[in-house]
Design a protein around this motif. Structure first.
Motif, PDB file in Angstrom:
ATOM      1  N   ASN A  58      -0.351  -8.635  -1.952  1.00  0.00           N
ATOM      2  CA  ASN A  58       0.727  -8.249  -1.038  1.00  0.00           C
ATOM      3  C   ASN A  58       1.933  -9.164  -1.194  1.00  0.00           C
ATOM      4  N   ALA A  88       6.148  -1.756  -5.096  1.00  0.00           N
ATOM      5  CA  ALA A  88       5.402  -0.630  -4.521  1.00  0.00           C
ATOM      6  C   ALA A  88       3.994  -0.542  -5.108  1.00  0.00           C
ATOM      7  N   PHE A 132       1.974  -3.261  -3.395  1.00  0.00           N
ATOM      8  CA  PHE A 132       1.693  -2.876  -2.017  1.00  0.00           C
ATOM      9  C   PHE A 132       0.629  -1.784  -1.970  1.00  0.00           C
ATOM     10  N   GLN A 133       0.714  -0.833  -2.921  1.00  0.00           N
ATOM     11  CA  GLN A 133      -0.253   0.257  -2.958  1.00  0.00           C
ATOM     12  C   GLN A 133      -1.661  -0.280  -3.201  1.00  0.00           C
ATOM     13  N   GLN A 135       0.082  -2.121   3.989  1.00  0.00           N
ATOM     14  CA  GLN A 135       0.285  -0.751   4.476  1.00  0.00           C
ATOM     15  C   GLN A 135       1.637  -0.624   5.173  1.00  0.00           C
ATOM     16  N   LEU A 168       4.348  -0.855   2.487  1.00  0.00           N
ATOM     17  CA  LEU A 168       4.404   0.384   1.709  1.00  0.00           C
ATOM     18  C   LEU A 168       5.057   1.498   2.528  1.00  0.00           C
ATOM     19  N   TYR A 195       8.266   3.956   1.309  1.00  0.00           N
ATOM     20  CA  TYR A 195       8.332   5.420   1.372  1.00  0.00           C
ATOM     21  C   TYR A 195       9.420   5.894   2.331  1.00  0.00           C
ATOM     22  N   TYR A 198       1.163   5.550   6.357  1.00  0.00           N
ATOM     23  CA  TYR A 198       0.866   4.146   6.088  1.00  0.00           C
ATOM     24  C   TYR A 198       1.169   3.265   7.290  1.00  0.00           C
TER      25      TYR A 198
END
Length: 254
Positions: free
Chosen positions: A82, A102, A105-106, A117, A120, A124, A140
């Motif tokens: 993270n 990203a 984070f994913q 989460q 992320l 988005y 998320y």
């Protein structure tokens, strides 16, 4: 106690506990965390990276922080994954790389990491490093909020209020704002106080606005004053606005 037993003890502690253990003496903390980090403890490596990132007990060095996060992430530490995402997102110790951020984070989000989460969700919502998708942003944020992440709770409330990625639901928004406020997040407190203000629950609104002002930024304090002025609010709120303008956050300090 020898070095091996110290490392063994530290290895049983989470990153927050490692930080708290040495909170009274930042320089000594840096020395001990460095020992554990060199010994290969991923939690200590993340902690040391954070200290370098923030300049806590050490000269701030974002490039070195990034190296320690990479070292911990290579061991599979999800906190480190993270933090790598955050470094890539913000350009800390490296060039900005939203797509790379990203991806990290994913990876951490898929492992159930609440902060990842939440992070992320931002990617988005803004379409940063990924295609903009408010439905995924909401989902998320919700995953994170369900783990009691105070900031994510406020963002779930905002999504419900605005209809971002979900059906507009003002009752659900109010509930999430309340939960965020009770968890101690100043933006959640501001949003919950705004709901109470609209409902005419002025005394409660004043108490939550004051908490938001005490824990928030100067911009939040200005927003509280401006909102109270627009609302033409009664005495409890007018008194709070006057104290905020004067730089006093509690009656006792007046």
């Amino acid at each position: 106690m020898d070095a091996v037993s110290i490392v063994s003890l530290l290895g049983q502690m989470s990153t927050p506990r490692l930080k708290a253990l040495f909170a009274q003496d930042a320089r000594r903390a840096a020395d001990w965390v460095f020992v554990a980090a060199v010994e290969g403890l991923p939690q200590a490596q993340v902690c040391y990276g954070r200290m370098l990132l923030e300049g806590t007990g050490l000269v701030k060095d974002t490039a070195q922080a990034l190296k320690w996060f990479r070292r911990a992430a290579a061991s599979g530490d999800i906190d480190a994954v993270n933090m790598l995402g955050r470094c890539l997102d913000n350009g800390w110790g490296t060039a900005e790389d939203p797509a790379g951020a990203a991806e990290h984070f994913q990876r951490a989000a898929d492992a159930g990491h609440a902060w990842a989460q939440y992070n992320l969700g931002h990617m988005y919502l803004d379409g940063r490093g990924v295609a903009r998708d408010r439905t995924l942003a909401y989902l998320y944020y919700l995953k994170s909020a369900e783990q009691q992440h105070d900031r994510a709770m406020s963002l779930v409330g905002r999504c419900c209020e605005e209809g971002w990625g979900t059906v507009r639901d003002l009752d659900a928004a109010a509930d999430w704002y309340r939960r965020s406020a009770e968890a101690g997040y100043f933006r959640g407190q501001y949003n919950w106080a705004s709901i109470l203000l609209k409902a005419g629950r002025f005394e409660e609104a004043a108490a939550w606005f004051e908490r938001a002002a005490a824990g928030g930024t100067a911009a939040v304090r200005r927003a509280v004053v401006e909102l109270i002025a627009r609302a033409g609010a009664p005495r409890a709120l007018a008194n709070l606005a006057a104290r905020l303008k004067a730089g006093r956050l509690s009656p006792a300090s007046a």
